[in-house]
Design an enzyme around this catalytic site. Structure first.
Site, mmCIF file in Angstrom:
data_model
loop_
_atom_site.group_PDB
_atom_site.id
_atom_site.type_symbol
_atom_site.label_atom_id
_atom_site.label_comp_id
_atom_site.label_asym_id
_atom_site.label_seq_id
_atom_site.Cartn_x
_atom_site.Cartn_y
_atom_site.Cartn_z
ATOM 1 N N TYR A 165 0.831 -1.205 0.000
ATOM 2 C CA TYR A 165 0.000 0.000 0.000
ATOM 3 C C TYR A 165 0.865 1.254 0.000
ATOM 4 C CZ TYR A 165 -3.497 3.339 1.815
ATOM 5 O OH TYR A 165 -4.331 4.410 1.998
ATOM 6 N N LYS A 169 1.016 4.136 -2.920
ATOM 7 C CA LYS A 169 0.642 5.523 -2.629
ATOM 8 C C LYS A 169 1.812 6.487 -2.828
ATOM 9 C CE LYS A 169 -3.745 5.216 -1.477
ATOM 10 N NZ LYS A 169 -4.768 5.768 -2.412
#
Length: 275
Positions: A165, A169
């Site tokens: 993640y 991002k």
């Protein structure tokens, strides 16, 4: 007159939580909104909410990672509303593990939804934006368009258990800054909002049994241990997590005309949290 009157906005992942709040906020300011959710029921429900408040909206539901989705999403906006002015790349979820337990599938899934999908949506929008911008320039008009990519403080500072993640991002910030430079000539402001703790179903306290959501046939665990939420709350200078509406307000800042000379920037909506 509302500040976004006549504008056409795409908001991915807008059937629930932060995305829903963004769609409602943009609609309240006059934008026509193309809503999207993985599941049809919540996506259609947000369309109904917008119409009930006097706005205009359609739903283009389905996974942002599906082949052909980006063209369908962008095409629906132009076909239904005749233009495209705002893109909010919000769809996503977390699928956490420490790195020794993380599979290739798990890592790739986070890249696909948080990075590849926004790339494809912007790529699908590139030719319509170029054509519209050229016509406006030939007419002597300066029309600004907006892209807001949703990142996270995990993408800025990292977060244990979120290698996939955080990587996605962080990469989205790189994509944001590149597209700011590529699309500046078309008068497109491309910015990024990095959220801290926002209170949604994905960050709800885990009670007796951890809840899951179904994503493409996978059961993904959601929620945060209560003691961890309490610790995070103590770290936030404003003393609490944000609401979806507060998150949407941060996105709106980059959609409003007051941001016409701001591009390539990342703002943190995290209640003052600096990791």
């Amino acid at each position: 007159m509302s500040k976004l009157q006549g504008k056409v906005a795409l908001v991915s992942g807008s059937g629930r939580g932060i995305g829903r709040a963004i769609a409602l906020k943009l609609a309240s300011e006059g934008a026509c909104v193309v809503v999207n959710d993985l599941d049809a029921e919540p996506g259609n429900a947000v369309v109904a909410e917008i119409k009930a408040m006097g706005g205009e909206a359609i739903a283009v539901n389905g996974s942002v990672t599906e082949a052909g989705f980006a063209d369908r999403f962008v095409g629906s906006a132009i076909e239904q509303f005749g233009g495209l002015d705002i893109i909010v790349n919000n769809a996503g979820y977390t699928w956490d593990s420490t790195i020794q337990k993380m599979s290739d599938e798990q890592f790739q899934a986070m890249l696909d939804v948080h990075l590849v999908a926004p790339f494809r949506i912007m790529r699908a929008a590139s030719e319509p934006i170029r054509v519209m911008a050229k016509k406006e320039a030939e007419a002597g008009r300066e029309v600004f368009r907006k892209v807001v990519n949703i990142s996270s403080i995990a993408g800025l500072y990292g977060n244990a258990g979120q290698a996939s993640y955080s990587s996605a991002k962080a990469s989205l910030i790189g994509l944001t800054r590149t597209m700011c430079k590529e699309w500046g000539r078309y008068k497109v402001n491309v910015n990024c909002v990095a959220f801290g703790l926002i209170n949604t179903r994905l960050t709800q306290p885990i009670e007796t049994q951890q809840k899951t959501i179904d994503v493409a046939g996978r059961d993904i665990k959601i929620g945060v241990q209560p003691q961890m939420l309490e610790a995070m709350g103590r770290m936030i200078p404003l003393g609490r997590g944000g609401t979806p509406e507060e998150a949407a307000d941060a996105v709106y800042l980059f959609c409003a005309p007051e941001s016409n000379y701001i591009s390539g920037q990342v703002i943190v909506a995290g209640g003052g949290l600096i990791v």
